[in-house]
Write an enzyme that holds these catalytic residues in place. Structure first.
Site, PDB file in Angstrom:
ATOM      1  NE  ARG A 180      -0.424   0.303   4.763  1.00 18.52           N
ATOM      2  CZ  ARG A 180      -0.856   1.448   5.235  1.00 18.52           C
ATOM      3  NH1 ARG A 180      -1.953   1.998   4.781  1.00 18.52           N
ATOM      4  NH2 ARG A 180      -0.185   2.077   6.170  1.00 18.52           N
ATOM      5  NE  ARG A 184      -0.773  10.016   8.085  1.00 22.42           N
ATOM      6  CZ  ARG A 184       0.486  10.400   8.276  1.00 22.42           C
ATOM      7  NH1 ARG A 184       0.895  11.589   7.860  1.00 22.42           N
ATOM      8  NH2 ARG A 184       1.324   9.606   8.890  1.00 22.42           N
ATOM      9  NE  ARG A 258      20.833  -0.481  -2.808  1.00 25.23           N
ATOM     10  CZ  ARG A 258      21.631  -0.117  -3.809  1.00 25.23           C
ATOM     11  NH1 ARG A 258      22.329  -1.022  -4.482  1.00 25.23           N
ATOM     12  NH2 ARG A 258      21.742   1.149  -4.136  1.00 25.23           N
ATOM     13  NE  ARG A 289      17.229   8.280   4.451  1.00 26.28           N
ATOM     14  CZ  ARG A 289      16.540   7.351   5.111  1.00 26.28           C
ATOM     15  NH1 ARG A 289      15.306   7.586   5.506  1.00 26.28           N
ATOM     16  NH2 ARG A 289      17.091   6.194   5.386  1.00 26.28           N
ATOM     17  CD  GLU A 312      20.261   7.526   4.029  1.00 23.41           C
ATOM     18  OE1 GLU A 312      19.994   8.063   5.134  1.00 23.41           O
ATOM     19  OE2 GLU A 312      19.525   6.692   3.491  1.00 23.41           O
ATOM     20  CE1 TYR A 361      14.074  -0.575   7.512  1.00 26.14           C
ATOM     21  CE2 TYR A 361      11.866  -1.090   8.256  1.00 26.14           C
ATOM     22  CZ  TYR A 361      12.889  -0.190   8.108  1.00 26.14           C
ATOM     23  OH  TYR A 361      12.750   1.088   8.563  1.00 26.14           O
ATOM     24  CG  ASP A 363      10.641   0.279  11.837  1.00 24.19           C
ATOM     25  OD1 ASP A 363      11.531   0.764  11.113  1.00 24.19           O
ATOM     26  OD2 ASP A 363       9.432   0.314  11.554  1.00 24.19           O
TER      27      ASP A 363
HETATM   28  C1  40K Z   1      11.846  -1.089   4.468  1.00 24.49           C
HETATM   29  C2  40K Z   1      12.895  -4.391   3.103  1.00 24.49           C
HETATM   30  C3  40K Z   1      15.508   1.205   2.168  1.00 24.49           C
HETATM   31  C4  40K Z   1      16.619   1.430   1.376  1.00 24.49           C
HETATM   32  C5  40K Z   1      17.248   2.641   1.468  1.00 24.49           C
HETATM   33  C6  40K Z   1      16.775   3.646   2.311  1.00 24.49           C
HETATM   34  O1  40K Z   1      14.088   5.110   6.446  1.00 24.49           O
HETATM   35  C7  40K Z   1      14.693   4.032   6.461  1.00 24.49           C
HETATM   36  O2  40K Z   1      15.891   3.947   6.737  1.00 24.49           O
HETATM   37  C8  40K Z   1      13.959   2.791   6.104  1.00 24.49           C
HETATM   38  C9  40K Z   1      13.244   2.887   4.796  1.00 24.49           C
HETATM   39  S1  40K Z   1      11.548   2.660   5.260  1.00 24.49           S
HETATM   40  C10 40K Z   1      11.384   0.943   5.123  1.00 24.49           C
HETATM   41  N1  40K Z   1      10.439   0.122   5.596  1.00 24.49           N
HETATM   42  N2  40K Z   1      10.748  -1.137   5.186  1.00 24.49           N
HETATM   43  C11 40K Z   1      12.489  -2.244   3.872  1.00 24.49           C
HETATM   44  C12 40K Z   1      11.990  -3.522   3.742  1.00 24.49           C
HETATM   45  C13 40K Z   1      14.062  -3.812   2.757  1.00 24.49           C
HETATM   46  S2  40K Z   1      14.061  -2.185   3.241  1.00 24.49           S
HETATM   47  N3  40K Z   1      12.268   0.204   4.403  1.00 24.49           N
HETATM   48  N4  40K Z   1      13.347   0.664   3.754  1.00 24.49           N
HETATM   49  C14 40K Z   1      13.812   1.885   3.838  1.00 24.49           C
HETATM   50  C15 40K Z   1      14.992   2.181   3.027  1.00 24.49           C
HETATM   51 CL1  40K Z   1      18.667   2.921   0.512  1.00 24.49          CL
HETATM   52  C16 40K Z   1      15.643   3.396   3.098  1.00 24.49           C
END
Ligand code: 40K
Length: 387
Positions: A180, A184, A258, A289, A312, A361, A363
């Protein structure tokens, strides 16, 4: 180096390892040895005060604590107070700045409209219908995103950013990456919906010092798994938060990651970008960013006449780089399953977890929740052994 009667070894002094070490020491009352290959604790949450400016800088990128999980919020506040910071993200596209995620302010600014909350859903539905083929399911990330928010918003805010994150054409990425795209229907510009959010009042370093502070925990930095691997007694339970492929010497091949690279700069002005995280949506700008750390702590006041900003950049992880994000392709998933099977068959005393050990991934709050779950299983096993 490893005591022969050691019962618990934690590999990696990040959040997952820290919670497990703390629980084992506090709740089971037994000694825990923690080894950490870097020269600091805290994993990628690590922050350090920049000596020249006094500003707390997040060395591995901005970390914002946010959660909806009551047991996590109750647990972590034993080690730190939190500020009332609520995260906001802005994104620059063609020289204009918009709030993220896409909401009423973003839509009205982007289209030059004044939609009311009740008009957003229909508007987005019409935009999506224009760009998508309603008959066949989306074949890739681009088609999926267009089917959710329409082509103009996709091209402005998703396309270039996704390119830069993954170095791949969004048409080559699987549709399943996004389930999704939240849009908002109001002017709420919070990045996270979680009720509990904030920054550790005295910084991440103080939080981790408290987490690892139990007298039964010993932390050795500058020690990696390979330094001890052959010398762990079989009766010792190992809680491993390093990369799973590294645990097996990459014998089945390497999992893809990555990585991120940061270019840090101290600027001679009190405020460079006016916000803590500013995304760059366009591919013409090579960084994804920029982080201006002083804005994470408005309660600390203006913090001097200069500021620290880190740009970054995303990159492919090569040996020696720090892994950040798993690359969720079917190939990597298949390799992960093979390593997991080997772990279960060959190393019953090792539990792998956290972001690197689980190749997922996570949090910070999910990492804590996972570690608390692992601890409950350990506690049960500990009881059975009658220690
Ligand atoms: C995921 C599976 C991924 C790649 C790059 C930069 O803000 C962040 O650091 C995380 C964001 S938000 C997020 N939520 N799930 C992933 C799932 C692989 S990554 N992300 N990935 C982010 C991300 Cl170069 C930020």
């Amino acid at each position: 180096m490893i005591p022969s009667d050691l019962k618990y070894l934690v590999v990696g002094a990040g959040l997952w390892g820290g919670v497990l070490a703390e629980r084992i020491a506090s709740e089971l009352g037994v000694r825990v040895l923690v080894i950490e290959k870097r020269d600091h604790i805290g994993g990628n949450c690590h922050s350090a005060v920049d000596p020249a400016t006094g500003i707390e800088c997040h060395v591995y990128g901005t970390h914002i604590f946010h959660t909806s999980i009551p047991r996590v919020w109750d647990y972590i506040r034993k080690f730190t107070e939190f500020t009332s910071y609520r995260h906001k993200v802005l994104t620059e596209h063609k020289g204009r700045v918009y709030p993220m995620p896409i909401g009423l302010a973003t839509i009205n600014m982007f289209y030059g409209l004044n939609l009311r909350p009740g008009e957003v859903a229909d508007f987005i539905r019409r935009e999506a219908a224009k760009g998508a083929d309603a008959d066949k399911p989306p074949a890739n990330l681009e088609e999926k995103a267009v089917s959710l928010i329409g082509r103009p918003l996709y091209e402005a805010f998703i396309k270039g950013y996704t390119w830069k994150q993954w170095e791949k054409d969004p048409r080559e990425l699987p549709a399943g990456i996004i389930t999704r795209l939240p849009v908002r229907c109001n002017y709420n510009c919070d990045y996270f919906d979680d009720p509990w959010q904030g920054m550790p009042l005295r910084g991440y370093a103080a939080l981790f010092t408290a987490l690892f502070g139990h007298p039964l925990i010993e932390v050795r930095t500058g020690v990696s798994w390979v330094d001890v691997a052959g010398r762990v007694p079989p009766s010792c339970t190992v809680l491993y938060s390093g990369p799973l492929d590294e645990l097996f010497g990459y014998s089945l091949g390497g999992l893809e990651w990555r990585g991120l690279r940061f270019e840090r700069e101290t600027l001679p002005c009190p405020d460079a970008q006016g916000t803590s995280v500013l995304n760059q949506a366009d591919v013409e700008i090579p960084w994804t960013r920029s982080h201006e750390f002083k804005h994470l702590h408005p309660e600390r006041g203006p913090q001097g006449d200069s500021t620290v900003v880190a740009r970054e950049y995303s990159r492919t992880c090569t040996p020696g780089d720090e892994p950040y994000y798993p690359v969720n392709t079917p190939q990597n998933q298949a390799l992960l399953d093979k390593y997991r099977a080997r772990l279960a068959a060959e190393a019953p005393n090792i539990t792998a977890g956290g972001r690197l050990g689980g190749y997922r991934y996570l949090d910070m709050d999910k990492t804590i929740d996972d570690a608390l779950g692992v601890f409950e299983r350990l506690r049960a096993a500990h009881g059975e052994r009658g220690v």
